[in-house]
Design an enzyme around this catalytic site. Structure first.
Site, PDB file in Angstrom:
ATOM      1  N   GLU A 257       0.892  -1.173   0.000  1.00  0.00           N
ATOM      2  CA  GLU A 257       0.000   0.000   0.000  1.00  0.00           C
ATOM      3  C   GLU A 257       0.915   1.203   0.000  1.00  0.00           C
ATOM      4  O   GLU A 257       1.590   1.463   0.995  1.00  0.00           O
ATOM      5  CB  GLU A 257      -0.867   0.013   1.268  1.00  0.00           C
ATOM      6  CG  GLU A 257      -1.760  -1.199   1.440  1.00  0.00           C
ATOM      7  CD  GLU A 257      -2.918  -1.229   0.474  1.00  0.00           C
ATOM      8  OE1 GLU A 257      -3.225  -0.179  -0.124  1.00  0.00           O
ATOM      9  OE2 GLU A 257      -3.506  -2.304   0.300  1.00  0.00           O
ATOM     10  N   CYS A 296      -3.180   8.564   3.438  1.00  0.00           N
ATOM     11  CA  CYS A 296      -2.952   7.981   2.115  1.00  0.00           C
ATOM     12  C   CYS A 296      -4.151   8.221   1.205  1.00  0.00           C
ATOM     13  O   CYS A 296      -4.026   8.218  -0.012  1.00  0.00           O
ATOM     14  CB  CYS A 296      -2.679   6.493   2.252  1.00  0.00           C
ATOM     15  SG  CYS A 296      -3.934   5.640   3.210  1.00  0.00           S
TER      16      CYS A 296
HETATM   17  P1  NAP Z   1       8.442   4.581   4.678  1.00  0.00           P
HETATM   18  O1  NAP Z   1       9.594   5.450   4.991  1.00  0.00           O
HETATM   19  O2  NAP Z   1       8.463   3.820   3.426  1.00  0.00           O
HETATM   20  O3  NAP Z   1       8.321   3.600   5.926  1.00  0.00           O
HETATM   21  C1  NAP Z   1       7.262   2.696   6.026  1.00  0.00           C
HETATM   22  C2  NAP Z   1       7.630   1.559   6.950  1.00  0.00           C
HETATM   23  O4  NAP Z   1       8.654   0.778   6.337  1.00  0.00           O
HETATM   24  C3  NAP Z   1       8.203   1.998   8.291  1.00  0.00           C
HETATM   25  O5  NAP Z   1       7.736   1.122   9.287  1.00  0.00           O
HETATM   26  C4  NAP Z   1       9.704   1.828   8.096  1.00  0.00           C
HETATM   27  O6  NAP Z   1      10.400   1.616   9.304  1.00  0.00           O
HETATM   28  C5  NAP Z   1       9.721   0.571   7.263  1.00  0.00           C
HETATM   29  N1  NAP Z   1      10.943   0.366   6.514  1.00  0.00           N
HETATM   30  C6  NAP Z   1      11.744   1.274   5.939  1.00  0.00           C
HETATM   31  N2  NAP Z   1      12.758   0.663   5.291  1.00  0.00           N
HETATM   32  C7  NAP Z   1      12.587  -0.667   5.473  1.00  0.00           C
HETATM   33  C8  NAP Z   1      13.315  -1.821   5.060  1.00  0.00           C
HETATM   34  N3  NAP Z   1      14.411  -1.724   4.305  1.00  0.00           N
HETATM   35  N4  NAP Z   1      12.859  -3.031   5.434  1.00  0.00           N
HETATM   36  C9  NAP Z   1      11.744  -3.152   6.173  1.00  0.00           C
HETATM   37  N5  NAP Z   1      11.020  -2.090   6.599  1.00  0.00           N
HETATM   38  C10 NAP Z   1      11.436  -0.871   6.244  1.00  0.00           C
HETATM   39  O7  NAP Z   1       7.093   5.392   4.680  1.00  0.00           O
HETATM   40  P2  NAP Z   1       6.527   6.428   5.762  1.00  0.00           P
HETATM   41  O8  NAP Z   1       7.313   7.685   5.654  1.00  0.00           O
HETATM   42  O9  NAP Z   1       6.360   5.808   7.106  1.00  0.00           O
HETATM   43  O10 NAP Z   1       5.050   6.639   5.200  1.00  0.00           O
HETATM   44  C11 NAP Z   1       4.743   7.608   4.243  1.00  0.00           C
HETATM   45  C12 NAP Z   1       4.281   6.987   2.955  1.00  0.00           C
HETATM   46  O11 NAP Z   1       3.332   5.976   3.188  1.00  0.00           O
HETATM   47  C13 NAP Z   1       3.611   7.984   2.058  1.00  0.00           C
HETATM   48  O12 NAP Z   1       4.237   7.928   0.822  1.00  0.00           O
HETATM   49  C14 NAP Z   1       2.170   7.504   1.956  1.00  0.00           C
HETATM   50  O13 NAP Z   1       1.590   7.721   0.698  1.00  0.00           O
HETATM   51  C15 NAP Z   1       2.281   6.068   2.239  1.00  0.00           C
HETATM   52  N6  NAP Z   1       1.067   5.561   2.864  1.00  0.00           N
HETATM   53  C16 NAP Z   1       0.266   4.725   2.146  1.00  0.00           C
HETATM   54  C17 NAP Z   1      -0.868   4.205   2.720  1.00  0.00           C
HETATM   55  C18 NAP Z   1      -1.761   3.250   1.976  1.00  0.00           C
HETATM   56  O14 NAP Z   1      -2.610   2.639   2.601  1.00  0.00           O
HETATM   57  N7  NAP Z   1      -1.604   3.100   0.684  1.00  0.00           N
HETATM   58  C19 NAP Z   1      -1.193   4.526   4.042  1.00  0.00           C
HETATM   59  C20 NAP Z   1      -0.368   5.373   4.727  1.00  0.00           C
HETATM   60  C21 NAP Z   1       0.772   5.885   4.128  1.00  0.00           C
HETATM   61  P3  NAP Z   1      11.243   2.792  10.009  1.00  0.00           P
HETATM   62  O15 NAP Z   1      10.260   3.813  10.410  1.00  0.00           O
HETATM   63  O16 NAP Z   1      11.861   2.083  11.154  1.00  0.00           O
HETATM   64  O17 NAP Z   1      12.216   3.287   8.991  1.00  0.00           O
END
Ligand code: NAP
Length: 515
Positions: A257, A296
């Site tokens: 997502e 999102c």
């Molecule tokens: P993110 O930086 O991609 O992080 C998301 C999750 O992934 C966090 O728990 C992060 O942990 C983890 N993560 C990062 N690198 C990883 C790796 N190499 N291996 C495993 N896990 C890893 O995103 P965010 O900044 O939290 O969220 C913002 C984005 O989410 C926006 O672009 C938004 O559009 C999207 N979003 C989408 C939805 C949907 O339902 N489609 C809902 C909400 C948000 P750490 O925090 O420990 O780095």
């Protein structure tokens, strides 16, 4: 003293060693907690969940798993007020924003609890009816779903530490898979407290629930072929996870997502005194301001018929100006800060990139803030842009994850609106506002393929609508292309990601006995 958050692995609390990641209060920039996952043996943690938790859940019927979900929902709800305070402290959530996350979480768990009750004393989910395979009625086939024997790894974004966990947990647990919850580190205070609540409540059998509070470390290198990964976050991280050797080699299912440039389309038939126009203004305003636009499902692109742009700009500005920004704990404040310094920096960088193809008609800066008398906090006031050229690729490519939306003029036709929607290359949801059935149905016909969900809004539903931004457990959440290509929730269909579909063929009375 700074709180040190703990993970819950192999049935025990674990405090990480080494360098700690810091969690901040986005209103004051103060450090409110720290956490680390260094020292966790992820291989053992996953094995414990698979062996203990998987076995425990597979021994339970759907009705019993439903009871477990209801007990989890009630346990969390009991601490609602404390969780709302933590959501303000670490997430910058107003009370309304916090409720959206926390009540959304308990509501989703309760919804799936009821589905479990309805499925009753069964452990097998049938997919369709028995199929006759020969002239003889004894030789038949049927498709069934059984839970995978691995662990469901739930990786969540920073914006919904409670709901993001619950919507994945509810479907995984009802399906019969144990979970490892990994919230985003920056806002994990709420998720960490939920972990404590669940463990202290004693309702969850050993191994069913594991919590990783901090970096994922090398966890995903230890996935096995019966495991699944349900991920919410940025496209970049999604791609990284999908491309991992351990994931590819084991054909591990990954549900993504990700980003989304959701749209709101105003029909050319809509007049400013129509109920559907009020609904359009109300829902767009809520989407820009709720959770400071860090949703999102928030509307990023607003398609408005060319000759209505001027009046819509004025009306939307009026509505947005009435929404107070500031400290999330101050009564009446509707828009709090962004969750982290990085989010503010990213949003500002996104605005800078949009500057060339848009004009800013409202916001774009810190703005006037209630309850703040210093220059601290990651604030960005509700920001409305108007596109200079609706075709500019940046408008349809750049998701500014904050209280920001762009009005894009269009010619009022289904064809033009659908073509602009398509430019987003896959969205979670978009809304169409019109009282003309031909326009609404035309959009459903032309643009459904580009979206996970379409909100068809007319005056008849104006007083009933929960808006496009609310994800309902009855309906599928996910979207094609940029949105990740994933599917979550959607009632019982949400369970399928966590289950194996198997075709059974054999003697009809025998197959009928499998429950
Ligand atoms: P993110 O930086 O991609 O992080 C998301 C999750 O992934 C966090 O728990 C992060 O942990 C983890 N993560 C990062 N690198 C990883 C790796 N190499 N291996 C495993 N896990 C890893 O995103 P965010 O900044 O939290 O969220 C913002 C984005 O989410 C926006 O672009 C938004 O559009 C999207 N979003 C989408 C939805 C949907 O339902 N489609 C809902 C909400 C948000 P750490 O925090 O420990 O780095």
């Amino acid at each position: 003293m700074t709180t040190t958050l703990k993970s819950y692995v192999c049935g025990q609390w674990f405090t990480g060693t080494g360098k700690m990641a810091q969690l901040h209060n986005p209103t004051t920039e103060e450090v409110v907690a720290e956490t680390s996952t260094e020292g966790i043996n992820f291989q053992e943690a996953l094995a414990h969940a698979r062996d203990k938790g998987g076995a425990a859940l597979r021994a339970m019927t759907f009705a019993q798993r439903g009871e477990l979900l209801m007990a989890m929902s009630k346990a969390i709800h009991e601490y609602r007020e404390e969780l709302l305070d933590l959501a303000a402290l670490n997430g910058g959530n107003t009370r309304g924003d916090g409720k959206f996350d926390i009540d959304g979480a308990t509501g989703t768990l309760a919804f799936y609890a009821k589905l479990g009750e309805k499925l009753g004393d069964r452990k097998t989910l049938n997919d369709g009816d028995e199929i006759r395979l020969s002239k003889n009625p004894r030789w038949v086939g049927r498709h069934v779903y059984k839970p995978l024997h691995g662990v469901a790894i739930l990786i969540n974004a920073f914006n919904f530490p409670a709901w993001g966990f619950a919507e994945k947990a509810a479907t995984a647990i009802l399906a019969g898979m144990p979970i490892v919850n990994k919230p985003a580190t920056s806002t994990s205070l709420v998720a960490a407290r939920i972990s404590e609540i669940l463990v202290e409540s004693g309702v969850v059998p050993e191994g069913v629930f594991t919590s990783i509070c901090g970096s994922a470390g090398d966890m995903l290198e230890h996935v096995q072929w019966q495991d699944v990964v349900a991920f919410t976050g940025s496209s970049d991280t999604g791609l990284k996870i999908r491309s991992m050797k351990s994931i590819l080699e084991n054909n591990v299912r990954v549900n993504v997502e990700a980003d989304s440039l959701n749209a709101a389309v105003l029909g050319a038939d809509v007049d400013s005194d129509d109920d559907v126009y009020d609904l359009f203004l109300r829902e767009v305003t809520r989407d820009i301001t709720q959770k400071a636009g860090q949703k999102c499902t928030a509307t990023r692109r607003i398609f408005v018929p060319q000759d209505a742009v001027e009046s819509v700009v004025e009306d939307l500005k009026g509505q947005l100006e009435a929404m107070k920004s500031g400290a999330p704990t101050v009564k009446g404040v509707k828009t709090g800060p962004l969750a982290t310094a990085q989010q503010l920096q990213d949003a500002q960088a996104g605005l800078a990139r949009l500057a060339e193809c848009t004009e800013t008609v409202l916001g774009g800066s810190r703005g006037e803030l209630e309850g703040i008398d210093n220059d601290k906090g990651y604030f960005l006031s509700p920001t409305l842009l108007v596109a200079k050229d609706g075709e500019a690729p940046e408008l349809h490519d750049r998701e500014v994850f904050g209280p920001v939306a762009t009005i894009i003029p269009y010619d009022g036709s289904v064809e033009h609106a659908a073509r602009l929607l398509e430019k987003g290359r896959g969205s979670l949801v978009s809304s169409i506002y019109s009282d003309k059935a031909a326009f609404l149905l035309g959009m459903a016909d032309s643009a459904s393929a580009f979206l996970g969900r379409m909100h068809l809004a007319n005056s008849k539903i104006a007083e009933h609508s929960a808006g496009p931004g609310t994800v309902l457990p009855q309906l599928m959440h996910g979207g094609p292309g940029r949105a990740g290509g994933g599917q979550e929730l959607g009632g019982l269909s949400g369970l399928r990601f966590y289950m194996q579909r198997t075709a059974l063929q054999g003697f009809s009375p025998l197959l009928e006995k499998l429950n």
